[in-house]
Design an enzyme around this catalytic site. Structure first.
Site, PDB file in Angstrom:
ATOM      1  N   ILE A 161       0.823  -1.212   0.000  1.00 47.84           N
ATOM      2  CA  ILE A 161       0.000   0.000   0.000  1.00 47.84           C
ATOM      3  C   ILE A 161       0.860   1.266   0.000  1.00 47.84           C
ATOM      4  O   ILE A 161       0.498   2.271  -0.604  1.00 47.84           O
ATOM      5  CB  ILE A 161      -1.017   0.004   1.167  1.00 47.84           C
ATOM      6  CG1 ILE A 161      -2.142   1.007   0.895  1.00 47.84           C
ATOM      7  CG2 ILE A 161      -0.355   0.281   2.512  1.00 47.84           C
ATOM      8  CD1 ILE A 161      -2.932   0.756  -0.352  1.00 47.84           C
ATOM      9  N   ARG A 191      12.441  -2.300   7.375  1.00 50.64           N
ATOM     10  CA  ARG A 191      13.156  -3.199   8.275  1.00 50.64           C
ATOM     11  C   ARG A 191      14.566  -3.493   7.774  1.00 50.64           C
ATOM     12  O   ARG A 191      15.478  -3.666   8.554  1.00 50.64           O
ATOM     13  CB  ARG A 191      12.379  -4.513   8.445  1.00 50.64           C
ATOM     14  CG  ARG A 191      11.106  -4.347   9.241  1.00 50.64           C
ATOM     15  CD  ARG A 191      10.232  -5.562   9.102  1.00 50.64           C
ATOM     16  NE  ARG A 191       9.856  -5.806   7.721  1.00 50.64           N
ATOM     17  CZ  ARG A 191       9.229  -6.867   7.268  1.00 50.64           C
ATOM     18  NH1 ARG A 191       8.898  -7.822   8.099  1.00 50.64           N
ATOM     19  NH2 ARG A 191       8.917  -6.993   5.988  1.00 50.64           N
ATOM     20  N   LYS A 232      -5.222   1.892   7.924  1.00 52.96           N
ATOM     21  CA  LYS A 232      -6.291   1.118   8.552  1.00 52.96           C
ATOM     22  C   LYS A 232      -5.864  -0.339   8.633  1.00 52.96           C
ATOM     23  O   LYS A 232      -5.088  -0.773   7.790  1.00 52.96           O
ATOM     24  CB  LYS A 232      -7.615   1.260   7.815  1.00 52.96           C
ATOM     25  CG  LYS A 232      -7.612   0.988   6.311  1.00 52.96           C
ATOM     26  CD  LYS A 232      -7.249  -0.323   5.726  1.00 52.96           C
ATOM     27  CE  LYS A 232      -7.948  -1.563   6.171  1.00 52.96           C
ATOM     28  NZ  LYS A 232      -7.553  -2.752   5.349  1.00 52.96           N
TER      29      LYS A 232
HETATM   30  P1  NAP Z   1       2.487  -5.516   3.023  1.00 51.08           P
HETATM   31  O1  NAP Z   1       2.601  -5.452   1.537  1.00 51.08           O
HETATM   32  O2  NAP Z   1       2.726  -6.805   3.698  1.00 51.08           O
HETATM   33  O3  NAP Z   1       3.451  -4.398   3.594  1.00 51.08           O
HETATM   34  C1  NAP Z   1       3.609  -4.165   4.950  1.00 51.08           C
HETATM   35  C2  NAP Z   1       5.011  -3.597   5.162  1.00 51.08           C
HETATM   36  O4  NAP Z   1       5.153  -3.271   6.541  1.00 51.08           O
HETATM   37  C3  NAP Z   1       6.102  -4.604   4.851  1.00 51.08           C
HETATM   38  O5  NAP Z   1       6.471  -4.565   3.506  1.00 51.08           O
HETATM   39  C4  NAP Z   1       7.210  -4.130   5.749  1.00 51.08           C
HETATM   40  O6  NAP Z   1       7.884  -3.097   5.086  1.00 51.08           O
HETATM   41  C5  NAP Z   1       6.518  -3.471   6.930  1.00 51.08           C
HETATM   42  N1  NAP Z   1       6.570  -4.282   8.152  1.00 51.08           N
HETATM   43  C6  NAP Z   1       7.044  -3.876   9.354  1.00 51.08           C
HETATM   44  N2  NAP Z   1       6.947  -4.847  10.255  1.00 51.08           N
HETATM   45  C7  NAP Z   1       6.396  -5.889   9.639  1.00 51.08           C
HETATM   46  C8  NAP Z   1       6.059  -7.203  10.063  1.00 51.08           C
HETATM   47  N3  NAP Z   1       6.261  -7.601  11.318  1.00 51.08           N
HETATM   48  N4  NAP Z   1       5.525  -8.038   9.155  1.00 51.08           N
HETATM   49  C9  NAP Z   1       5.315  -7.655   7.886  1.00 51.08           C
HETATM   50  N5  NAP Z   1       5.618  -6.407   7.439  1.00 51.08           N
HETATM   51  C10 NAP Z   1       6.163  -5.554   8.297  1.00 51.08           C
HETATM   52  O7  NAP Z   1       1.047  -5.036   3.494  1.00 51.08           O
HETATM   53  P2  NAP Z   1       0.140  -3.884   2.863  1.00 51.08           P
HETATM   54  O8  NAP Z   1      -0.813  -4.485   1.911  1.00 51.08           O
HETATM   55  O9  NAP Z   1       0.966  -2.761   2.389  1.00 51.08           O
HETATM   56  O10 NAP Z   1      -0.715  -3.496   4.139  1.00 51.08           O
HETATM   57  C11 NAP Z   1      -0.192  -2.702   5.182  1.00 51.08           C
HETATM   58  C12 NAP Z   1      -1.353  -2.024   5.871  1.00 51.08           C
HETATM   59  O11 NAP Z   1      -2.036  -1.244   4.904  1.00 51.08           O
HETATM   60  C13 NAP Z   1      -2.380  -3.020   6.430  1.00 51.08           C
HETATM   61  O12 NAP Z   1      -2.864  -2.564   7.653  1.00 51.08           O
HETATM   62  C14 NAP Z   1      -3.483  -3.018   5.383  1.00 51.08           C
HETATM   63  O13 NAP Z   1      -4.769  -3.265   5.955  1.00 51.08           O
HETATM   64  C15 NAP Z   1      -3.414  -1.590   4.880  1.00 51.08           C
HETATM   65  N6  NAP Z   1      -3.947  -1.446   3.525  1.00 51.08           N
HETATM   66  C16 NAP Z   1      -3.584  -2.299   2.526  1.00 51.08           C
HETATM   67  C17 NAP Z   1      -4.182  -2.172   1.268  1.00 51.08           C
HETATM   68  C18 NAP Z   1      -3.831  -3.062   0.108  1.00 51.08           C
HETATM   69  O14 NAP Z   1      -4.532  -3.007  -0.918  1.00 51.08           O
HETATM   70  N7  NAP Z   1      -2.773  -3.853   0.167  1.00 51.08           N
HETATM   71  C19 NAP Z   1      -5.124  -1.173   1.040  1.00 51.08           C
HETATM   72  C20 NAP Z   1      -5.408  -0.294   2.059  1.00 51.08           C
HETATM   73  C21 NAP Z   1      -4.824  -0.454   3.290  1.00 51.08           C
HETATM   74  P3  NAP Z   1       9.471  -2.995   5.157  1.00 51.08           P
HETATM   75  O15 NAP Z   1       9.971  -4.299   4.638  1.00 51.08           O
HETATM   76  O16 NAP Z   1       9.713  -1.818   4.318  1.00 51.08           O
HETATM   77  O17 NAP Z   1       9.828  -2.783   6.600  1.00 51.08           O
END
Ligand code: NAP
Length: 314
Positions: A15, A38, A93
């Site tokens: 996101i 990280r 969120k």
């Molecule tokens: P994601 O692709 O898994 O990214 C999360 C990022 O957070 C990871 O790439 C990592 O970035 C960091 N991180 C720090 N501690 C972590 C841990 N213990 N485990 C995993 N990642 C960790 O997830 P995302 O889809 O971006 O979602 C993140 C948030 O945004 C969620 O709350 C989700 O509900 C919200 N969101 C997502 C979307 C969507 O379409 N994907 C839409 C709206 C909102 P680094 O490696 O850079 O540290």
């Protein structure tokens, strides 16, 4: 002219890369001064990257605000540290893994005199406010929320979503609730909930939640991560004076079966809207922390009947 707010983004996952960075790039209200990942490296050219919020504080980089895009389970400590530093905080969120930690952050922000913004991006979808305005003054008879998407398509490899505190199917489902709590005339509460947990996972893959408003109007919610083929992000509302349907996650509004014709049906307007609001909150020295969608999810878990289903693997 007001100087841009110096912003660091924490957690460069899907996101952050898809929506936050382009929205920040597209506004003069913010200047991206750092990223926190990280691994301590990022693909954003010309912007320093550090490996923790503590390292950011020690780096000497001047920061006014942080935008936290990590999974919910790790958000509290990062947000609390930032607030204690005197930085304004924007939370993706859901704003936290529990209700109490979000309330604690709200109190901490109040004491520190910084703005805390618990974002609900779906509320910035283009047809949400028109739907809210149309529903104002009408009496709800019933509503049906259908949020069925393929987890393999939308959340590939995101193990955190399956861990306790990752919300499972409520990760997208809370977006529906953020819209419902915005547009429906009265507050909702949960009366019954059935949660379907894969036998090898710590959060639900599907859920059926019954709610009602204070006048007794039923609101049924059907969430499913196993949806293949057409995806559904719909809210259908019946009132004493007609009905409406919000589809595509709040982008498209149909009233009495007639669809609004505007072409911009994508997610694009939501994140510029969030950053505009965050800037306004900072300038006004106030916070915006509405926990009502999270409270409904917490209650769905609290009174949830658990059914174990087939194991899930990517
Ligand atoms: P994601 O692709 O898994 O990214 C999360 C990022 O957070 C990871 O790439 C990592 O970035 C960091 N991180 C720090 N501690 C972590 C841990 N213990 N485990 C995993 N990642 C960790 O997830 P995302 O889809 O971006 O979602 C993140 C948030 O945004 C969620 O709350 C989700 O509900 C919200 N969101 C997502 C979307 C969507 O379409 N994907 C839409 C709206 C909102 P680094 O490696 O850079 O540290």
């Amino acid at each position: 002219m007001t100087a841009p707010i110096r912003l660091a983004v924490v957690g460069l996952g899907k996101i952050a890369l898809d929506q936050h960075l382009p929205a920040i790039d597209g506004t003069s209200k913010f200047e991206l001064v750092a990223t926190v990942t990280r691994g301590g490296t990022s693909s954003v050219p010309g912007v320093p990257c550090v490996s923790s919020i503590e390292e950011l504080a020690e780096s000497g980089i001047a920061v006014d605000a942080v935008s936290i895009c990590t999974p919910p389970q790790v958000r509290y400590d990062i947000a609390h540290f930032a607030i204690e530093r005197g930085w304004h905080v924007m939370l993706e969120k859901p704003p936290g893994a529990t209700l109490a930690e979000v309330v604690a952050l709200r109190e901490a922000a109040g004491k520190a005199g910084v703005s805390l913004f618990a974002t609900w991006h779906s509320r910035f979808a283009r047809s949400v406010e028109p739907a809210r305005n149309w529903l104002k003054g009408r009496t709800l008879k019933s509503a049906k929320i259908t949020w069925r998407e393929d987890v393999r398509v939308w959340h590939p490899g995101q193990e955190w979503i399956w861990a306790p505190g990752g919300f499972g199917v409520f990760d997208p489902g809370i977006n529906a609730l953020s819209i419902a709590t915005r547009i429906l005339p009265e507050a909702l509460f949960v009366t019954k909930s059935e949660l379907f947990f894969p036998s090898n996972r710590g959060s639900p893959i599907a859920a059926l939640v019954s709610m009602r408003d204070c006048n007794g109007a039923p609101v049924e919610m059907d969430l499913d991560f196993r949806q293949e083929g057409p995806q559904h992000w719909d809210i259908e509302v019946e009132t004493d004076a007609g009905g409406l349907k919000l589809s595509q996650g709040g982008a498209v509004l149909s009233i009495a079966g007639v669809e609004d014709e505007t072409e911009d049906h994508a997610l694009e307007g939501e994140y510029p809207g969030l950053y505009s609001r965050f800037a306004a909150l900072i300038r006004a020295e106030v916070s915006d922390v509405d926990v009502s969608p999270l409270r409904l999810v917490a209650d769905a878990f609290l009174c949830g009947q658990i059914t174990m289903v087939e194991a899930f693997d990517w």
